[in-house]
Design a protein around this motif. Sequence first.
Motif, PDB file in Angstrom:
ATOM      1  N   SER A 255     -22.805   4.462  -8.623  1.00 57.57           N
ATOM      2  CA  SER A 255     -21.926   4.859  -9.717  1.00 57.57           C
ATOM      3  C   SER A 255     -22.485   4.351 -11.038  1.00 57.57           C
ATOM      4  N   GLY A 267     -15.406   3.121  -6.624  1.00 59.44           N
ATOM      5  CA  GLY A 267     -15.621   4.382  -5.925  1.00 59.44           C
ATOM      6  C   GLY A 267     -17.073   4.640  -5.596  1.00 59.44           C
ATOM      7  N   THR A 270     -19.185   7.781  -8.610  1.00 61.68           N
ATOM      8  CA  THR A 270     -18.240   8.010  -9.695  1.00 61.68           C
ATOM      9  C   THR A 270     -18.901   7.672 -11.022  1.00 61.68           C
ATOM     10  N   ILE A 280     -11.467   4.023 -13.289  1.00 61.59           N
ATOM     11  CA  ILE A 280     -11.332   4.551 -11.929  1.00 61.59           C
ATOM     12  C   ILE A 280     -11.123   3.327 -11.056  1.00 61.59           C
ATOM     13  N   ALA A 285     -12.252   6.647  -4.326  1.00 64.46           N
ATOM     14  CA  ALA A 285     -12.573   7.809  -5.152  1.00 64.46           C
ATOM     15  C   ALA A 285     -14.029   8.208  -4.945  1.00 64.46           C
ATOM     16  N   GLU A 286     -14.271   9.527  -4.899  1.00 61.88           N
ATOM     17  CA  GLU A 286     -15.629  10.023  -4.690  1.00 61.88           C
ATOM     18  C   GLU A 286     -15.947  11.165  -5.648  1.00 61.88           C
ATOM     19  N   SER A 288     -16.030  11.683  -8.599  1.00 64.44           N
ATOM     20  CA  SER A 288     -15.083  11.923  -9.688  1.00 64.44           C
ATOM     21  C   SER A 288     -15.503  11.130 -10.911  1.00 64.44           C
ATOM     22  N   GLY A 289     -14.994  11.564 -12.105  1.00 67.37           N
ATOM     23  CA  GLY A 289     -15.386  10.862 -13.302  1.00 67.37           C
ATOM     24  C   GLY A 289     -14.503  11.157 -14.485  1.00 67.37           C
ATOM     25  N   THR A 303     -11.161  13.099  -5.015  1.00 69.56           N
ATOM     26  CA  THR A 303     -12.512  13.597  -4.751  1.00 69.56           C
ATOM     27  C   THR A 303     -12.855  14.744  -5.695  1.00 69.56           C
TER      28      THR A 303
END
Length: 358
Positions: A255, A267, A270, A280, A285-286, A288-289, A303
């Motif tokens: 990340s 995550g 991310t 986040i 969480a995957e 995602s941003g 996700t």
Amino acid sequence: IQTDIGFSTYFGLNSGTAALANPTANKFSTAYGVGTLAAATGTENAAFGGDTLLNNTGGSRNAAYGQAGLKANLNGGSNSSLGWNTLSNITAGDSNTAMGAEAGRVIVGGANNTNSAQSTFLGSGTKPLNTGENNQIVIGFTAEGQGSNTVVLGNTSIVSTQLRGNVNTTGSLKVRGPGDFGGANGANTVAAGAAISAGSSNTVNSTDAGIVAGNNNTVSGDNSVIVGGEGNNVNSGYTGIFGAASSTITNADTSVILGGYQQALQGTRTYLLGGNNNQITNAGAEFSGIVGGEGHRINTATTASVILGGRSITATKNNHAYVPELEVAVVGGGITMYSPNGTEFKLTVSDAGALVIT
């Protein structure tokens, strides 16, 4: 005492023995001590101490001070030794300098050093890596050389080397083990291989992690990095913070935080790009941003979703893009959507303000 032998002077038993038989072969030399320059036929040598330059037969412009200095030298020239047994085993080799008891006498491992050239050994027990090497500089008590065209400062017990002023290098810079760069009073801490720290008060505690510049930064995850910024922390693997301030990555994998202020990221794969106080906070969480904006949150195991701009938006659904408002800036442009069966539809607006679906 023998004087006026080829403009040379000899003091001591068997000193200058060969010169007596051939006065013209060993000119402008001075010897003090038993056996000094006993076999010499070279010129312009100086020997002070028992057996110094004892076996010298053709070498010229050598100077030996201390018992057995350059004792085995045969034809080497322009060598200087100071101390007991310095360079005592070399038989050939020119332009060496040795200072300290047994300096340059043996190689690493204890075998005789019989041939060195253009090398410097400063300190008792200093030694080259191997015999037959050249342009080797070894400094420090029992310091061991690294081969031709190398410099060694200090032995393996040295824990700190202080170099004042600017240090200029030509070629590559190799650091074996941890290194601190730029920290005030050594404030940087690097305890992992292949790690680098520059700036002030930085800390790296895991393998292949790195900090480049910045202030009060911390990295403790493998293969992670902080570049610039201030007060950032990384505690996860394969992650990075670039140019942000007061930002943190924890419980994350692969990340990144790029810029922004007071960002917090967890995550897998991310990201936080710019903005302020975006977070986040769920390790599940995957992909995602958050891009820009302020006060955004992804607090669930979301996700493949993204928040774009705006303020105080919370993303809760998968595969969604969250925006505060959407403006299509191209005149006549619209939004393309697809029905469940894959049919493409485009939503536009007429000059009268009516929505048109085509």
